[in-house]
Motif scaffolding. Structure first.
Motif, PDB file in Angstrom:
ATOM      1  N   LYS A 122       0.824  -1.207   0.000  1.00 11.58           N
ATOM      2  CA  LYS A 122       0.000   0.000   0.000  1.00 11.58           C
ATOM      3  C   LYS A 122       0.859   1.259   0.000  1.00 11.58           C
ATOM      4  N   LYS A 123       1.968   1.210   0.748  1.00  8.24           N
ATOM      5  CA  LYS A 123       2.836   2.383   0.830  1.00  8.24           C
ATOM      6  C   LYS A 123       3.666   2.534  -0.429  1.00  8.24           C
ATOM      7  N   GLY A 124       4.076   1.443  -1.012  1.00  7.35           N
ATOM      8  CA  GLY A 124       4.843   1.476  -2.244  1.00  7.35           C
ATOM      9  C   GLY A 124       6.335   1.664  -2.069  1.00  7.35           C
ATOM     10  N   SER A 125       6.826   1.608  -0.833  1.00  8.04           N
ATOM     11  CA  SER A 125       8.261   1.768  -0.574  1.00  8.04           C
ATOM     12  C   SER A 125       8.602   1.139   0.764  1.00  8.04           C
ATOM     13  N   VAL A 126       9.915   0.979   1.015  1.00  7.74           N
ATOM     14  CA  VAL A 126      10.382   0.423   2.283  1.00  7.74           C
ATOM     15  C   VAL A 126      10.176   1.446   3.397  1.00  7.74           C
ATOM     16  N   ASP A 127       9.730   0.988   4.557  1.00  3.27           N
ATOM     17  CA  ASP A 127       9.517   1.888   5.689  1.00  3.27           C
ATOM     18  C   ASP A 127      10.828   2.524   6.143  1.00  3.27           C
ATOM     19  N   GLU A 128      10.756   3.758   6.554  1.00  4.61           N
ATOM     20  CA  GLU A 128      11.951   4.533   6.886  1.00  4.61           C
ATOM     21  C   GLU A 128      12.767   3.905   8.011  1.00  4.61           C
TER      22      GLU A 128
ATOM     23  N   VAL B 250      17.169  -3.318   5.397  1.00  3.04           N
ATOM     24  CA  VAL B 250      16.897  -3.870   4.070  1.00  3.04           C
ATOM     25  C   VAL B 250      18.084  -3.651   3.135  1.00  3.04           C
ATOM     26  N   SER B 251      18.679  -2.462   3.202  1.00  3.85           N
ATOM     27  CA  SER B 251      19.829  -2.161   2.337  1.00  3.85           C
ATOM     28  C   SER B 251      21.008  -3.065   2.648  1.00  3.85           C
ATOM     29  N   LEU B 252      21.256  -3.304   3.933  1.00  9.84           N
ATOM     30  CA  LEU B 252      22.367  -4.165   4.329  1.00  9.84           C
ATOM     31  C   LEU B 252      22.163  -5.588   3.808  1.00  9.84           C
ATOM     32  N   LEU B 253      20.974  -6.114   3.963  1.00 11.61           N
ATOM     33  CA  LEU B 253      20.710  -7.490   3.520  1.00 11.61           C
ATOM     34  C   LEU B 253      20.791  -7.615   2.002  1.00 11.61           C
ATOM     35  N   ASN B 254      20.243  -6.646   1.298  1.00  6.80           N
ATOM     36  CA  ASN B 254      20.249  -6.723  -0.162  1.00  6.80           C
ATOM     37  C   ASN B 254      21.640  -6.503  -0.762  1.00  6.80           C
ATOM     38  N   SER B 255      22.546  -5.950   0.026  1.00  6.29           N
ATOM     39  CA  SER B 255      23.922  -5.768  -0.451  1.00  6.29           C
ATOM     40  C   SER B 255      24.759  -7.039  -0.296  1.00  6.29           C
ATOM     41  N   CYS B 256      24.237  -8.028   0.422  1.00 11.45           N
ATOM     42  CA  CYS B 256      24.952  -9.293   0.633  1.00 11.45           C
ATOM     43  C   CYS B 256      24.621 -10.278  -0.489  1.00 11.45           C
ATOM     44  N   GLU B 257      25.599 -11.059  -0.879  1.00 12.50           N
ATOM     45  CA  GLU B 257      25.395 -12.050  -1.941  1.00 12.50           C
ATOM     46  C   GLU B 257      24.481 -13.194  -1.493  1.00 12.50           C
ATOM     47  N   GLU B 258      24.406 -13.420  -0.186  1.00 12.34           N
ATOM     48  CA  GLU B 258      23.667 -14.578   0.322  1.00 12.34           C
ATOM     49  C   GLU B 258      22.191 -14.288   0.602  1.00 12.34           C
ATOM     50  N   TYR B 259      21.765 -13.012   0.539  1.00 11.06           N
ATOM     51  CA  TYR B 259      20.423 -12.660   0.974  1.00 11.06           C
ATOM     52  C   TYR B 259      19.767 -11.637   0.054  1.00 11.06           C
TER      53      TYR B 259
ATOM     54  N   SER C 216       8.569  -6.647   3.795  1.00 22.30           N
ATOM     55  CA  SER C 216       8.965  -6.092   5.096  1.00 22.30           C
ATOM     56  C   SER C 216       7.937  -5.083   5.577  1.00 22.30           C
ATOM     57  N   CYS C 217       7.921  -4.893   6.869  1.00 19.76           N
ATOM     58  CA  CYS C 217       7.125  -3.830   7.506  1.00 19.76           C
ATOM     59  C   CYS C 217       7.799  -3.495   8.825  1.00 19.76           C
ATOM     60  N   SER C 218       8.015  -2.233   9.072  1.00 18.08           N
ATOM     61  CA  SER C 218       8.721  -1.815  10.287  1.00 18.08           C
ATOM     62  C   SER C 218       7.862  -1.942  11.535  1.00 18.08           C
ATOM     63  N   GLY C 219       6.567  -2.150  11.358  1.00 19.02           N
ATOM     64  CA  GLY C 219       5.623  -2.159  12.473  1.00 19.02           C
ATOM     65  C   GLY C 219       4.630  -1.021  12.309  1.00 19.02           C
ATOM     66  N   ARG C 220       3.385  -1.243  12.689  1.00 15.47           N
ATOM     67  CA  ARG C 220       2.373  -0.205  12.470  1.00 15.47           C
ATOM     68  C   ARG C 220       1.214  -0.339  13.443  1.00 15.47           C
ATOM     69  N   ILE C 221       0.539   0.772  13.625  1.00 10.44           N
ATOM     70  CA  ILE C 221      -0.708   0.839  14.386  1.00 10.44           C
ATOM     71  C   ILE C 221      -1.817   1.115  13.381  1.00 10.44           C
ATOM     72  N   ILE C 222      -2.793   0.228  13.320  1.00  8.00           N
ATOM     73  CA  ILE C 222      -3.861   0.386  12.320  1.00  8.00           C
ATOM     74  C   ILE C 222      -5.236   0.261  12.977  1.00  8.00           C
TER      75      ILE C 222
ATOM     76  N   GLN D 246       4.459   5.117  13.026  1.00  9.28           N
ATOM     77  CA  GLN D 246       5.017   5.813  14.181  1.00  9.28           C
ATOM     78  C   GLN D 246       4.004   5.741  15.324  1.00  9.28           C
ATOM     79  N   LYS D 247       4.302   6.377  16.426  1.00  9.25           N
ATOM     80  CA  LYS D 247       3.356   6.409  17.540  1.00  9.25           C
ATOM     81  C   LYS D 247       2.109   7.209  17.160  1.00  9.25           C
ATOM     82  N   CYS D 248       1.010   6.893  17.807  1.00  3.91           N
ATOM     83  CA  CYS D 248      -0.271   7.521  17.462  1.00  3.91           C
ATOM     84  C   CYS D 248      -0.788   8.381  18.611  1.00  3.91           C
ATOM     85  N   LYS D 249      -1.843   9.146  18.320  1.00  5.78           N
ATOM     86  CA  LYS D 249      -2.531   9.957  19.321  1.00  5.78           C
ATOM     87  C   LYS D 249      -3.966   9.465  19.426  1.00  5.78           C
ATOM     88  N   SER D 250      -4.496   9.510  20.616  1.00 13.39           N
ATOM     89  CA  SER D 250      -5.868   9.024  20.828  1.00 13.39           C
ATOM     90  C   SER D 250      -6.875   9.860  20.048  1.00 13.39           C
TER      91      SER D 250
END
Length: 273
Positions: free
Chosen positions: A20-26, A32-41, A46-52, A76-80
């Motif tokens: 839905k977001k269309g990009s990697v979470d900040e 993600v960059s570290l893993l994709n730079s490795c030949e083995e991975y 992915s999702c960084s975590g969310r409140i929905i 990120q954190k939410c407000k009531s």
């Protein structure tokens, strides 16, 4: 298999992000960059975590996001107050959820997947696991169990007071903070594990003599036999010398007995003359 993995990685990294977001979470871009730079991975999702806050159909007993209206979402954190505003648009069964960090990693070999699983477990993601598909794809899923899911309304009618929603927002925010701490710990452990693995692959080879000895068990066996033969010959030589000394000693004793008995006999004969 090596060629197939490289093809899978190239196809995955070049395709469009269908989330839905269309990009990697900040908050997990560096992971993600570290893993994709490795030949083995490489990462497949992915999702960084969310409140929905989602609004589901009243007749459904389960909450499925693909069949729901998203009233509110934040990585990120939410407000009531934001949750209350979103609930005003609810017409079905609203559910507040906190979903923690999740990461799916395709690995080149099973050993690589086991390393990633170990890093995940040691970082607090106790629900992590491995899967191997029929096509040979090896996937490590990094997951944890500190989620949250609370129903708030039924058929558009709010079931709880505003104070309780404020309390839930605080709980969700605390879980988000813990989630970010685990992500940071996972990244640190991942860096350390990858560095250690790289050093092990770059170890200085053994000297030629050491390799020759390690690679030629027949030579070691020959050396052992030669040493055993030398030891046996030495023992035989010692035994022969010892035996010779014993025989010489016995001969000397016999000569001494006969010479000492003769005078005694002569003395006895002198008594009768």
């Amino acid at each position: 298999m090596e060629k197939t993995f490289s093809q899978w990685k190239k196809q995955c990294l070049n395709k469009l992000d269908l989330s839905k977001k269309g990009s990697v979470d900040e908050d997990i871009e560096h992971v993600v960059s570290l893993l994709n730079s490795c030949e083995e991975y490489f990462t497949t999702s992915s999702c960084s975590g969310r409140i929905i806050l989602i609004d589901g159909a009243p007749e459904r007993s389960d909450v499925q996001k693909q069949n729901c209206v998203w009233l509110f979402v934040s990585h990120q954190k939410c407000k009531s107050d934001d949750l209350m505003s979103a609930l005003d648009r609810c017409s079905g069964d609203a559910v507040l959820k906190f979903e923690p960090f999740v990461l799916h990693i395709q690995c080149r070999r099973l050993d690589d997947a086991q390393l990633m699983h170990s890093v995940a477990i040691n970082s607090g993601f106790r629900n992590s696991g491995l899967t191997v598909s029929k096509s040979g794809k090896i996937i490590t899923a990094v997951r944890s169990t500190h989620g949250l899911e609370v129903p708030l309304s039924h058929e558009g009618k709010l079931l709880v007071e505003h104070e309780y929603i404020h309390f839930l927002s605080q709980i969700a925010n605390q879980k988000m903070e813990e989630n970010l701490r685990r992500i940071h710990r996972f990244y640190q452990n991942l860096q350390s594990a990858l560095a250690t693995e790289k050093l092990q692959k770059l170890q200085i080879p053994d000297p030629p003599e050491s390799r020759e000895l390690q690679d030629s068990p027949d030579r070691l066996e020959t050396e052992k036999r030669r040493e055993a033969g030398e030891k046996e010959e030495k023992n035989k030589s010692v035994y022969k010398r010892r035996r010779k000394r014993e025989q010489h000693h016995q001969s000397d004793c016999c000569h001494g007995d006969r010479s000492s008995s003769e005078p005694e006999l002569d003395d006895c004969l002198d008594l009768f003359t």
